[in-house]
Design an enzyme around this catalytic site. Structure first.
Site, PDB file in Angstrom:
ATOM      1  N   LYS A   7      -4.972 -15.104 -25.974  1.00 45.44           N
ATOM      2  CA  LYS A   7      -5.572 -15.978 -24.958  1.00 45.44           C
ATOM      3  C   LYS A   7      -6.958 -16.440 -25.411  1.00 45.44           C
ATOM      4  O   LYS A   7      -7.320 -17.609 -25.224  1.00 45.44           O
ATOM      5  CB  LYS A   7      -5.669 -15.226 -23.629  1.00 45.44           C
ATOM      6  CG  LYS A   7      -4.317 -15.037 -22.967  1.00 45.44           C
ATOM      7  CD  LYS A   7      -4.409 -14.070 -21.809  1.00 45.44           C
ATOM      8  CE  LYS A   7      -3.064 -13.947 -21.108  1.00 45.44           C
ATOM      9  NZ  LYS A   7      -2.979 -12.764 -20.244  1.00 45.44           N
ATOM     10  N   GLU A  24      -1.738 -24.814 -19.164  1.00 47.34           N
ATOM     11  CA  GLU A  24      -2.687 -24.128 -18.273  1.00 47.34           C
ATOM     12  C   GLU A  24      -2.252 -22.690 -17.985  1.00 47.34           C
ATOM     13  O   GLU A  24      -3.062 -21.765 -17.944  1.00 47.34           O
ATOM     14  CB  GLU A  24      -2.799 -24.910 -16.953  1.00 47.34           C
ATOM     15  CG  GLU A  24      -3.784 -24.346 -15.969  1.00 47.34           C
ATOM     16  CD  GLU A  24      -5.216 -24.392 -16.474  1.00 47.34           C
ATOM     17  OE1 GLU A  24      -5.798 -25.477 -16.533  1.00 47.34           O
ATOM     18  OE2 GLU A  24      -5.754 -23.318 -16.822  1.00 47.34           O
ATOM     19  N   GLY A  63      -3.078 -16.917 -15.816  1.00 48.94           N
ATOM     20  CA  GLY A  63      -2.238 -17.225 -14.657  1.00 48.94           C
ATOM     21  C   GLY A  63      -2.718 -18.415 -13.845  1.00 48.94           C
ATOM     22  O   GLY A  63      -2.745 -19.538 -14.334  1.00 48.94           O
ATOM     23  N   GLY A  88       1.874 -12.810 -12.481  1.00 49.89           N
ATOM     24  CA  GLY A  88       2.750 -12.804 -11.309  1.00 49.89           C
ATOM     25  C   GLY A  88       3.477 -14.135 -11.182  1.00 49.89           C
ATOM     26  O   GLY A  88       3.033 -15.157 -11.706  1.00 49.89           O
ATOM     27  N   ILE A  97      -5.672 -19.178 -12.720  1.00 55.50           N
ATOM     28  CA  ILE A  97      -7.060 -19.649 -12.887  1.00 55.50           C
ATOM     29  C   ILE A  97      -7.063 -20.909 -13.771  1.00 55.50           C
ATOM     30  O   ILE A  97      -6.554 -20.869 -14.885  1.00 55.50           O
ATOM     31  CB  ILE A  97      -7.936 -18.558 -13.543  1.00 55.50           C
ATOM     32  CG1 ILE A  97      -7.932 -17.291 -12.682  1.00 55.50           C
ATOM     33  CG2 ILE A  97      -9.349 -19.066 -13.769  1.00 55.50           C
ATOM     34  CD1 ILE A  97      -8.671 -16.124 -13.331  1.00 55.50           C
ATOM     35  N   ASP A 126      -2.233  -9.671 -26.561  1.00 57.65           N
ATOM     36  CA  ASP A 126      -2.115 -10.770 -25.595  1.00 57.65           C
ATOM     37  C   ASP A 126      -3.506 -11.314 -25.233  1.00 57.65           C
ATOM     38  O   ASP A 126      -3.712 -12.524 -25.186  1.00 57.65           O
ATOM     39  CB  ASP A 126      -1.377 -10.253 -24.352  1.00 57.65           C
ATOM     40  CG  ASP A 126      -1.286 -11.280 -23.248  1.00 57.65           C
ATOM     41  OD1 ASP A 126      -0.282 -12.014 -23.200  1.00 57.65           O
ATOM     42  OD2 ASP A 126      -2.229 -11.363 -22.426  1.00 57.65           O
ATOM     43  N   GLY A 175       6.620  -7.607 -12.612  1.00 57.38           N
ATOM     44  CA  GLY A 175       6.744  -8.831 -13.412  1.00 57.38           C
ATOM     45  C   GLY A 175       5.459  -9.267 -14.082  1.00 57.38           C
ATOM     46  O   GLY A 175       5.352 -10.396 -14.549  1.00 57.38           O
ATOM     47  N   VAL A 191      -2.981 -19.058 -20.126  1.00 58.30           N
ATOM     48  CA  VAL A 191      -4.173 -18.192 -20.081  1.00 58.30           C
ATOM     49  C   VAL A 191      -4.582 -17.957 -18.631  1.00 58.30           C
ATOM     50  O   VAL A 191      -4.849 -18.898 -17.891  1.00 58.30           O
ATOM     51  CB  VAL A 191      -5.363 -18.847 -20.829  1.00 58.30           C
ATOM     52  CG1 VAL A 191      -6.527 -17.865 -20.910  1.00 58.30           C
ATOM     53  CG2 VAL A 191      -4.962 -19.297 -22.216  1.00 58.30           C
TER      54      VAL A 191
HETATM   55  N1  LIG Z   1       4.986 -12.734 -16.013  1.00 57.14           N
HETATM   56  C1  LIG Z   1       3.737 -13.196 -15.863  1.00 57.14           C
HETATM   57  O1  LIG Z   1       3.012 -12.801 -14.948  1.00 57.14           O
HETATM   58  C2  LIG Z   1       3.204 -14.235 -16.813  1.00 57.14           C
HETATM   59  C3  LIG Z   1       1.898 -14.715 -16.629  1.00 57.14           C
HETATM   60  C4  LIG Z   1       1.414 -15.701 -17.482  1.00 57.14           C
HETATM   61  C5  LIG Z   1       2.217 -16.192 -18.497  1.00 57.14           C
HETATM   62  N2  LIG Z   1       3.487 -15.671 -18.668  1.00 57.14           N
HETATM   63  C6  LIG Z   1       4.297 -16.228 -19.746  1.00 57.14           C
HETATM   64  O2  LIG Z   1       5.422 -16.880 -19.166  1.00 57.14           O
HETATM   65  C7  LIG Z   1       6.550 -16.792 -20.056  1.00 57.14           C
HETATM   66  C8  LIG Z   1       7.740 -16.193 -19.304  1.00 57.14           C
HETATM   67  O3  LIG Z   1       7.390 -14.907 -18.857  1.00 57.14           O
HETATM   68  P1  LIG Z   1       8.289 -14.123 -17.788  1.00 57.14           P
HETATM   69  O4  LIG Z   1       7.480 -12.947 -17.377  1.00 57.14           O
HETATM   70  O5  LIG Z   1       8.808 -15.044 -16.752  1.00 57.14           O
HETATM   71  O6  LIG Z   1       9.502 -13.636 -18.723  1.00 57.14           O
HETATM   72  P2  LIG Z   1      10.895 -12.989 -18.287  1.00 57.14           P
HETATM   73  O7  LIG Z   1      10.835 -12.485 -16.890  1.00 57.14           O
HETATM   74  O8  LIG Z   1      11.271 -12.055 -19.372  1.00 57.14           O
HETATM   75  O9  LIG Z   1      11.911 -14.234 -18.290  1.00 57.14           O
HETATM   76  C9  LIG Z   1      12.348 -14.842 -19.474  1.00 57.14           C
HETATM   77  C10 LIG Z   1      13.498 -15.788 -19.152  1.00 57.14           C
HETATM   78  O10 LIG Z   1      13.866 -16.468 -20.339  1.00 57.14           O
HETATM   79  C11 LIG Z   1      15.268 -16.330 -20.575  1.00 57.14           C
HETATM   80  N3  LIG Z   1      15.444 -16.219 -22.032  1.00 57.14           N
HETATM   81  C12 LIG Z   1      14.794 -15.394 -22.893  1.00 57.14           C
HETATM   82  N4  LIG Z   1      15.183 -15.624 -24.156  1.00 57.14           N
HETATM   83  C13 LIG Z   1      16.094 -16.617 -24.089  1.00 57.14           C
HETATM   84  C14 LIG Z   1      16.881 -17.311 -25.052  1.00 57.14           C
HETATM   85  N5  LIG Z   1      16.791 -17.032 -26.355  1.00 57.14           N
HETATM   86  N6  LIG Z   1      17.707 -18.281 -24.617  1.00 57.14           N
HETATM   87  C15 LIG Z   1      17.804 -18.584 -23.302  1.00 57.14           C
HETATM   88  N7  LIG Z   1      17.097 -17.970 -22.354  1.00 57.14           N
HETATM   89  C16 LIG Z   1      16.256 -16.997 -22.734  1.00 57.14           C
HETATM   90  C17 LIG Z   1      15.685 -15.056 -19.850  1.00 57.14           C
HETATM   91  O11 LIG Z   1      17.061 -15.205 -19.518  1.00 57.14           O
HETATM   92  P3  LIG Z   1      17.882 -14.109 -18.649  1.00 57.14           P
HETATM   93  O12 LIG Z   1      17.261 -14.187 -17.274  1.00 57.14           O
HETATM   94  O13 LIG Z   1      19.267 -14.610 -18.654  1.00 57.14           O
HETATM   95  O14 LIG Z   1      17.645 -12.790 -19.312  1.00 57.14           O
HETATM   96  C18 LIG Z   1      14.752 -15.089 -18.629  1.00 57.14           C
HETATM   97  O15 LIG Z   1      15.323 -15.894 -17.613  1.00 57.14           O
HETATM   98  C19 LIG Z   1       6.075 -15.950 -21.253  1.00 57.14           C
HETATM   99  O16 LIG Z   1       5.657 -16.816 -22.285  1.00 57.14           O
HETATM  100  C20 LIG Z   1       4.860 -15.201 -20.698  1.00 57.14           C
HETATM  101  O17 LIG Z   1       3.903 -14.887 -21.694  1.00 57.14           O
HETATM  102  C21 LIG Z   1       3.991 -14.725 -17.852  1.00 57.14           C
END
Ligand SMILES: NC(=O)c1ccc[n+]([C@@H]2O[C@H](COP(=O)([O-])OP(=O)(O)OC[C@H]3O[C@@H](n4cnc5c(N)ncnc54)[C@H](OP(=O)(O)O)[C@@H]3O)[C@@H](O)[C@H]2O)c1
Length: 324
Positions: free
Chosen positions: A202, A127, A132, A297, A134, A198, A184, A130
């Site tokens: 989606k 969920e 966040g 977020g 919603i 991106d 973030g 795509v």
């Molecule tokens: N941010 C948003 O608003 C949002 C919204 C919807 C979907 N998403 C999706 O959610 C996912 C995470 O996004 P995020 O924004 O939370 O990313 P992020 O802030 O970059 O966090 C990524 C985390 O993964 C860890 N990591 C990355 N590569 C790794 C590896 N090879 N081995 C072990 N740990 C690893 C990092 O470790 P360290 O902390 O040690 O560096 C970090 O804790 C993505 O698929 C993104 O598309 C994000």
């Protein structure tokens, strides 16, 4: 009450939000759903990073330790395709249910992963991949069962919308992007956001849920070429520029189109600001259904992840049918 162990892969923006939300909501979830959610392990890369509110004893740098431990659900919040894909494959092969927010992984390898999940009788919840918070995936999976979907259109990338909203308020592109990164919202590789990739990923996921047909045409333009002058000219004319993504049924399959559009002030999407998303699903019988909310977020995205975890925890053997 059933205890449900979670291996959390990734403790960045969404991962930390997930830890916070599980902690905060655990008593309510236990009372309402009769499941006791426990995060048993948290995979990270960098041991020295400050992680307020996270129990350091749960942290590990060993993916194998995290995935192979006794757990019921593996929550993948790492992002990217290669490592995340390898970890998800291993989790599925080990018979673990998976929840992921990773649209890049699903858009690229969804068919293979969902086949593997079916073969191993486990679920993949997605969920959060795509829009966040919603619940568009749930709506497409079940609420439209009795109708034929004709098109899906929306503002589905929170980062681009945040940048365009900041530029309308006078910020430069680079300043707006770095603000989105600080909050973030942006992908680790922000070119995926600003180049429209991106949003297209989606729409591929949504199209696979909505249409039993292949994507036969795809056109993707991001917001990199949108100039401050164009935004100002639109604003003076009472209009707004938004990155609009569309998937629709055409002869022979599905067409996906992502591009910046100048919209009249009265247009639904013109009033979607900052990291918010809006999606309009048009059904043949139902007409237009509109869903709006926070598209990015920590906590909004974590809320969608947690909803999937609870759904799996309540019925762990139910498989998720899906094909890209
Ligand atoms: N941010 C948003 O608003 C949002 C919204 C919807 C979907 N998403 C999706 O959610 C996912 C995470 O996004 P995020 O924004 O939370 O990313 P992020 O802030 O970059 O966090 C990524 C985390 O993964 C860890 N990591 C990355 N590569 C790794 C590896 N090879 N081995 C072990 N740990 C690893 C990092 O470790 P360290 O902390 O040690 O560096 C970090 O804790 C993505 O698929 C993104 O598309 C994000």
């Amino acid at each position: 009450m059933r205890r449900v162990g979670i291996a959390l892969l990734g403790c960045g923006t969404v991962g930390r939000g997930f830890v916070e939300l599980v902690e905060r909501e655990r008593p309510r979830i236990a009372a309402r759903h009769d499941v006791d959610l426990r995060i048993d392990r948290i995979l990270i890369r960098d041991n020295d990073k400050e992680r307020a509110g996270v129990d350091r004893r749960l942290l590990t740098r060993s993916a194998i330790a995290a995935i192979d431990d006794e757990c019921d659900v593996v929550v993948e919040l790492i992002g990217g395709v290669h490592s995340a894909g390898a970890f998800v494959r291993r989790a599925i092969a080990n018979g673990r249910n998976v929840v992921t927010a990773n649209k890049a992984l699903l858009a690229m390898n969804g068919a293979e992963l969902f086949n593997a999940a079916a073969a191993n009788d486990v679920s993949i919840g997605f969920e959060a991949s795509v829009c966040g918070a919603i619940p568009i995936v749930r709506v497409l999976k079940s609420a439209f069962a009795g109708d034929e979907i004709e098109s899906i259109e929306g503002v589905v990338n929170g980062t681009c919308n945040f940048i365009l909203s900041c530029m309308e308020r006078g910020s430069a592109f680079a300043e707006a992007l770095s603000c989105a990164q600080e909050r973030g919202f942006a992908e680790a590789d922000a070119t995926l956001d600003v180049d429209g990739v991106d949003a297209a990923q989606k729409m591929r996921i949504l199209a696979s849920l909505a249409f039993d047909a292949p994507v036969v045409r795809e056109s993707v333009v991001g917001i990199r070429g949108v100039t401050p002058h164009e935004i100002e000219r639109a604003r003076i004319g009472g209009n707004s520029i938004r990155l609009v993504a569309r998937a629709e049924r055409i002869a022979g399959g599905v067409a996906i189109d992502v591009a910046p559009r100048e919209l009249d002030a009265n247009h639904l999407f013109a009033n979607v600001r900052d990291e918010n998303n809006t999606v309009v699903v048009r059904g043949r019988a139902s007409g237009e259904i509109v869903l709006s909310g926070k598209g990015a977020g920590a906590l909004p995205t974590a809320s969608a992840v947690l909803a999937d975890v609870i759904e799996i925890a309540k019925s762990p053997s139910r498989r998720t049918a899906y094909a890209i």
